[in-house]
Write a protein that holds these residues in place. Structure first.
Motif, PDB file in Angstrom:
ATOM      1  N   ASN A  67      -7.667   6.660   4.478  1.00  0.00           N
ATOM      2  CA  ASN A  67      -7.120   6.121   5.713  1.00  0.00           C
ATOM      3  C   ASN A  67      -7.555   6.949   6.912  1.00  0.00           C
ATOM      4  O   ASN A  67      -7.709   8.170   6.812  1.00  0.00           O
ATOM      5  CB  ASN A  67      -5.587   6.102   5.668  1.00  0.00           C
ATOM      6  CG  ASN A  67      -5.037   5.042   4.740  1.00  0.00           C
ATOM      7  OD1 ASN A  67      -4.937   3.873   5.100  1.00  0.00           O
ATOM      8  ND2 ASN A  67      -4.672   5.453   3.529  1.00  0.00           N
ATOM      9  N   GLY A 110      -0.976  13.741  -2.002  1.00  0.00           N
ATOM     10  CA  GLY A 110      -1.382  12.600  -1.195  1.00  0.00           C
ATOM     11  C   GLY A 110      -2.839  12.595  -0.792  1.00  0.00           C
ATOM     12  O   GLY A 110      -3.212  11.956   0.200  1.00  0.00           O
ATOM     13  N   ASP A 136       1.625   5.243  10.431  1.00  0.00           N
ATOM     14  CA  ASP A 136       2.463   4.994   9.246  1.00  0.00           C
ATOM     15  C   ASP A 136       3.711   5.867   9.277  1.00  0.00           C
ATOM     16  O   ASP A 136       4.821   5.400   8.988  1.00  0.00           O
ATOM     17  CB  ASP A 136       1.681   5.293   7.961  1.00  0.00           C
ATOM     18  CG  ASP A 136       0.589   4.282   7.650  1.00  0.00           C
ATOM     19  OD1 ASP A 136       0.607   3.174   8.235  1.00  0.00           O
ATOM     20  OD2 ASP A 136      -0.283   4.608   6.824  1.00  0.00           O
ATOM     21  N   LYS A 168       0.786  -1.241   0.000  1.00  0.00           N
ATOM     22  CA  LYS A 168       0.000   0.000   0.000  1.00  0.00           C
ATOM     23  C   LYS A 168       0.818   1.292   0.000  1.00  0.00           C
ATOM     24  O   LYS A 168       0.423   2.269  -0.642  1.00  0.00           O
ATOM     25  CB  LYS A 168      -0.907   0.025   1.240  1.00  0.00           C
ATOM     26  CG  LYS A 168      -1.844  -1.162   1.380  1.00  0.00           C
ATOM     27  CD  LYS A 168      -2.927  -1.165   0.327  1.00  0.00           C
ATOM     28  CE  LYS A 168      -3.922  -2.302   0.582  1.00  0.00           C
ATOM     29  NZ  LYS A 168      -4.951  -2.359  -0.502  1.00  0.00           N
ATOM     30  N   LEU A 169       1.925   1.325   0.726  1.00  0.00           N
ATOM     31  CA  LEU A 169       2.600   2.606   0.969  1.00  0.00           C
ATOM     32  C   LEU A 169       3.759   2.899   0.026  1.00  0.00           C
ATOM     33  O   LEU A 169       4.053   4.067  -0.250  1.00  0.00           O
ATOM     34  CB  LEU A 169       3.106   2.664   2.418  1.00  0.00           C
ATOM     35  CG  LEU A 169       2.038   2.549   3.509  1.00  0.00           C
ATOM     36  CD1 LEU A 169       2.685   2.598   4.894  1.00  0.00           C
ATOM     37  CD2 LEU A 169       0.985   3.639   3.372  1.00  0.00           C
ATOM     38  N   TYR A 181      -4.471   9.160  -0.383  1.00  0.00           N
ATOM     39  CA  TYR A 181      -3.973   8.489   0.820  1.00  0.00           C
ATOM     40  C   TYR A 181      -4.694   9.016   2.060  1.00  0.00           C
ATOM     41  O   TYR A 181      -5.148   8.237   2.911  1.00  0.00           O
ATOM     42  CB  TYR A 181      -2.466   8.720   0.929  1.00  0.00           C
ATOM     43  CG  TYR A 181      -1.828   8.294   2.227  1.00  0.00           C
ATOM     44  CD1 TYR A 181      -1.845   6.967   2.643  1.00  0.00           C
ATOM     45  CD2 TYR A 181      -1.193   9.225   3.045  1.00  0.00           C
ATOM     46  CE1 TYR A 181      -1.236   6.575   3.840  1.00  0.00           C
ATOM     47  CE2 TYR A 181      -0.585   8.855   4.230  1.00  0.00           C
ATOM     48  CZ  TYR A 181      -0.615   7.526   4.625  1.00  0.00           C
ATOM     49  OH  TYR A 181      -0.021   7.144   5.806  1.00  0.00           O
ATOM     50  N   SER A 221       4.875   5.772  -3.737  1.00  0.00           N
ATOM     51  CA  SER A 221       3.819   6.786  -3.707  1.00  0.00           C
ATOM     52  C   SER A 221       2.426   6.164  -3.656  1.00  0.00           C
ATOM     53  O   SER A 221       1.507   6.574  -4.368  1.00  0.00           O
ATOM     54  CB  SER A 221       3.932   7.721  -4.923  1.00  0.00           C
ATOM     55  OG  SER A 221       5.174   8.368  -4.933  1.00  0.00           O
ATOM     56  N   CYS A 222       2.312   5.152  -2.815  1.00  0.00           N
ATOM     57  CA  CYS A 222       1.041   4.452  -2.559  1.00  0.00           C
ATOM     58  C   CYS A 222       0.539   3.625  -3.748  1.00  0.00           C
ATOM     59  O   CYS A 222      -0.630   3.224  -3.773  1.00  0.00           O
ATOM     60  CB  CYS A 222      -0.047   5.422  -2.096  1.00  0.00           C
ATOM     61  SG  CYS A 222       0.208   6.001  -0.400  1.00  0.00           S
ATOM     62  N   ARG A 240       3.015  10.934  -0.836  1.00  0.00           N
ATOM     63  CA  ARG A 240       2.182   9.737  -0.980  1.00  0.00           C
ATOM     64  C   ARG A 240       1.421   9.698  -2.293  1.00  0.00           C
ATOM     65  O   ARG A 240       0.449   8.955  -2.420  1.00  0.00           O
ATOM     66  CB  ARG A 240       1.147   9.653   0.156  1.00  0.00           C
ATOM     67  CG  ARG A 240       1.685   9.502   1.568  1.00  0.00           C
ATOM     68  CD  ARG A 240       2.536   8.275   1.731  1.00  0.00           C
ATOM     69  NE  ARG A 240       3.942   8.622   1.719  1.00  0.00           N
ATOM     70  CZ  ARG A 240       4.909   7.758   1.548  1.00  0.00           C
ATOM     71  NH1 ARG A 240       4.636   6.492   1.314  1.00  0.00           N
ATOM     72  NH2 ARG A 240       6.166   8.141   1.561  1.00  0.00           N
TER      73      ARG A 240
END
Length: 380
Positions: free
Chosen positions: A353, A346, A361, A149-150, A349, A153-154, A341
């Protein structure tokens, strides 16, 4: 077309050499299929891990002794541990004809999710997760979260199921005389294990491949002797305190212990669909692990800073949770984490979440030094 024939010849040659119990290149599967003119699936996974930011941060993360490199650069850190796991596992895998690319990929990726300050950091993050009523933090679950997932850049690393399974199933702290792979595992099994573990339920998992079993055993081999030597080096233990049975049957140095355990595993596992110790050696390994727990991991000198560390973790967690709530883009959690991200700073992201998970994270990604410097920056 010539490239495809070339690749097939290379991979067929490798697979034909391997033990019938080894994971073949042709059996690899991943969510999004990709191609390369001559490289196999596990070698690509290994290199993806090797060149990742999370792998580079291993060097700044503690194995057992906090800030070890600040006073003795010869003490072990997460990077040294990971490379030793890889080399030990390769030695075993080569002797019993397993897939070395798969072994190396699992070994290099198995600890990507470790928090700063080793298992103390992991335990503190677990406490915070309980207080905030979110899924518990475990480094093997977080290692899989990073690669899935991470990373990138996700987008995730898009690793094969076999590597991802090995990373999730690597726990070397369990006492095991032998390991036999669970070849019927599916993606649903990984999800179920992760759900149970994060909710604090009892959960166990076996690797899906013999290569995963080798890495899991090698994880323990790499730290039982190294932690002992590090403890002797900083003066919390003396060599003559090691029980006589262990000294006689395993050895007194890290080198001797590794040699004893690797040799025993190879002799007993050759031509078998399991990785197994002889009964006597297994007993000594369990005794050495318990000795390390009592004399090293629970040592009051090493744990003296844990109370302060808990306060520091909570301070940063609360600080960054508040920054997220206020949308404070001057905060480091935005500038050095969220904005890296993916697209739109991001946004995906953040929107997909919980804010608490985003803070977990970020803190888990930190090296010991980065954590300390960040704390000092905000606590001034």
């Amino acid at each position: 077309m010539e490239g495809e024939i070339f690749k097939k010849e290379i991979l067929d040659f490798e697979d034909n050499y391997l033990s019938p119990y080894a994971a073949k290149n042709g059996q690899a599967r991943r969510e999004r299929e990709t191609a390369h003119p001559f490289r196999g699936p596990y070698s690509r996974d290994r290199d993806h891990i090797l060149y990742s930011g999370s792998f580079r941060r291993y060097v700044g993360k503690t194995q057992v002794i906090y800030f070890s490199t600040s006073f003795d650069e010869q003490l072990s850190n997460r990077s040294i541990h990971t490379l030793q796991v890889s080399q030990i596992a390769r030695s075993i895998g080569k002797a019993i004809k397993l897939n070395l690319d798969l072994i190396e990929a699992i070994a290099l990726g198995h600890d990507l999710g470790h928090a700063p300050f080793g298992h103390d950091g992991e335990e503190i993050l677990q406490e915070i997760c309980r207080e905030r009523k979110i899924g518990l933090f475990f480094h093997n679950l977080h290692s899989l979260r990073i690669v899935d997932k991470l990373a990138d850049s996700c987008r995730g690393m898009n690793l094969t199921f076999q590597v991802r399974d090995g990373i999730l199933s690597h726990d070397g702290e369990i006492n095991e005389k032998y390991l036999k792979p669970n070849r019927s595992k599916t993606e649903a099994d990984l999800i179920d294990y992760g759900r149970k573990k994060s909710q604090g339920e009892k959960a166990s998992i076996l690797p899906a491949t013999l290569e995963g079993c080798v890495v899991r055993m090698s994880d323990a081999i790499s730290f039982v002797g190294q932690d002992l030597e590090d403890a002797i080096r900083i003066g919390i233990l003396k060599k003559d305190e090691l029980p006589e049975k262990i000294k006689k049957e395993l050895g007194e140095s890290n080198t001797a212990i590794i040699n004893s355990l690797v040799t025993d595993l190879i002799i007993n596992s050759y031509h078998h669909d399991e990785i197994i110790y002889s009964s006597n050696i297994a007993e000594r390994v369990f005794e050495l692990k318990q000795f390390n727990v009592e004399r090293i991991y629970q040592n009051s000198k090493l744990k003296a800073k844990k109370t302060k560390l808990k306060n520091d973790f909570r301070y940063l967690f609360n600080k960054f949770a508040e920054d997220l709530k206020k949308d404070n883009e001057d905060s480091l959690i935005f500038k050095e984490w969220i904005f890296n991200r993916g697209k739109n700073k991001g946004a995906n992201y953040v929107n997909s979440n919980l804010s608490e998970q985003i803070v977990i994270d970020y803190i888990a990604s930190m090296t010991d030094r980065y954590f300390y410097n960040t704390y000092i920056k905000y606590k001034k």
